[in-house]
Design an enzyme around this catalytic site. Structure first.
Site, PDB file in Angstrom:
ATOM      1  N   CYS A  22     -20.172  17.711  28.717  1.00 55.13           N
ATOM      2  CA  CYS A  22     -21.085  17.219  29.760  1.00 55.13           C
ATOM      3  C   CYS A  22     -21.238  15.716  29.586  1.00 55.13           C
ATOM      4  O   CYS A  22     -20.380  15.069  28.951  1.00 55.13           O
ATOM      5  CB  CYS A  22     -22.418  17.963  29.725  1.00 55.13           C
ATOM      6  SG  CYS A  22     -23.405  17.743  28.227  1.00 55.13           S
ATOM      7  N   ARG A  68     -26.535  20.408  28.550  1.00 56.74           N
ATOM      8  CA  ARG A  68     -25.703  21.508  29.045  1.00 56.74           C
ATOM      9  C   ARG A  68     -24.628  21.949  28.058  1.00 56.74           C
ATOM     10  O   ARG A  68     -24.518  23.157  27.772  1.00 56.74           O
ATOM     11  CB  ARG A  68     -25.055  21.109  30.381  1.00 56.74           C
ATOM     12  CG  ARG A  68     -26.058  20.959  31.504  1.00 56.74           C
ATOM     13  CD  ARG A  68     -25.452  20.236  32.704  1.00 56.74           C
ATOM     14  NE  ARG A  68     -25.144  18.842  32.385  1.00 56.74           N
ATOM     15  CZ  ARG A  68     -24.539  18.001  33.203  1.00 56.74           C
ATOM     16  NH1 ARG A  68     -24.140  18.407  34.390  1.00 56.74           N
ATOM     17  NH2 ARG A  68     -24.328  16.746  32.847  1.00 56.74           N
ATOM     18  N   ASP A 126     -27.482  18.972  36.260  1.00 58.74           N
ATOM     19  CA  ASP A 126     -27.972  18.291  35.062  1.00 58.74           C
ATOM     20  C   ASP A 126     -29.487  18.480  34.987  1.00 58.74           C
ATOM     21  O   ASP A 126     -30.211  18.017  35.869  1.00 58.74           O
ATOM     22  CB  ASP A 126     -27.621  16.805  35.160  1.00 58.74           C
ATOM     23  CG  ASP A 126     -27.915  16.077  33.859  1.00 58.74           C
ATOM     24  OD1 ASP A 126     -28.691  16.606  33.038  1.00 58.74           O
ATOM     25  OD2 ASP A 126     -27.371  14.985  33.663  1.00 58.74           O
TER      26      ASP A 126
HETATM   27  P1  4NP Z   1     -26.343  16.528  29.603  1.00 55.10           P
HETATM   28  O1  4NP Z   1     -27.656  15.814  30.186  1.00 55.10           O
HETATM   29  O2  4NP Z   1     -25.156  15.766  30.186  1.00 55.10           O
HETATM   30  O3  4NP Z   1     -26.413  17.929  30.126  1.00 55.10           O
HETATM   31  O4  4NP Z   1     -26.436  16.420  28.107  1.00 55.10           O
HETATM   32  C1  4NP Z   1     -27.905  14.446  30.017  1.00 55.10           C
HETATM   33  C2  4NP Z   1     -28.497  13.992  28.869  1.00 55.10           C
HETATM   34  C3  4NP Z   1     -28.747  12.653  28.692  1.00 55.10           C
HETATM   35  C4  4NP Z   1     -28.396  11.772  29.685  1.00 55.10           C
HETATM   36  C5  4NP Z   1     -27.791  12.227  30.844  1.00 55.10           C
HETATM   37  C6  4NP Z   1     -27.540  13.558  31.012  1.00 55.10           C
HETATM   38  N1  4NP Z   1     -28.675  10.399  29.525  1.00 55.10           N
HETATM   39  O5  4NP Z   1     -28.443   9.618  30.475  1.00 55.10           O
HETATM   40  O6  4NP Z   1     -29.136   9.970  28.446  1.00 55.10           O
END
Ligand code: 4NP
Length: 144
Positions: free
Chosen positions: A3, A9, A117
């Site tokens: 991800c 995720r 997300d």
């Molecule tokens: P993930 O969610 O891609 O599902 O881990 C996110 C976690 C952190 C960030 C973006 C998406 N971020 O911009 O820090």
């Protein structure tokens, strides 16, 4: 399992798939296309929803996806279309690109559905993500 941040995720996808396969036969890992959370624990909301369903993901730490992962893994499941674009930019051949699959294609073939997300939302988003990934990982585990 890939991800963006590797804290919401993909750690769930890693934990769920690991719970459905024989670890002696299948190696499962996760990574993020971004490096902001390298070395960190998964998001506390992912830890909580996993725990609710009997899965411990607190041994995981964030890491960044690298081109070397194409050599290490037979299948690379991405959570959304943006992850797909970021991952295939690092591929060196068409056979590496062919390893990359949108994870919800397992549940909704050819519909191009993203795992939403949940980072900026509430806990309901994490519950929804858990259920989507549980369905997808069930299909993947059967195939493997
Ligand atoms: P993930 O969610 O891609 O599902 O881990 C996110 C976690 C952190 C960030 C973006 C998406 N971020 O911009 O820090």
């Amino acid at each position: 399992m890939v991800c963006l941040g590797n804290i919401c995720r993909s750690p769930l996808a890693e934990g769920i798939l690991k719970s459905k396969v024989d670890p002696a036969k299948v190696q499962v890992d996760s990574a993020g296309t971004g490096g902001w959370h390298v070395g960190e624990l998964p998001d506390s909301r992912s830890i909580e929803v996993a725990q609710k369903y009997g899965i411990d993901i607190t041994d995981q730490r964030g890491r960044k996806f690298s081109a070397y992962d194409f050599e290490q893994y037979d299948y690379i499941y991405v959570m959304d279309n943006s992850n797909y674009q970021d991952v295939i930019k690092l591929a060196n051949s068409s056979s590496e690109i062919a390893k990359v699959k949108l994870i919800l294609d397992e549940v909704f073939p050819d519909e191009n559905v993203d795992v939403p997300d949940p980072y900026y939302g509430g806990t309901l988003g994490f519950e929804n993500v858990f259920k989507l990934l549980d369905d997808a990982c069930e299909k993947i585990a059967h195939k493997l």
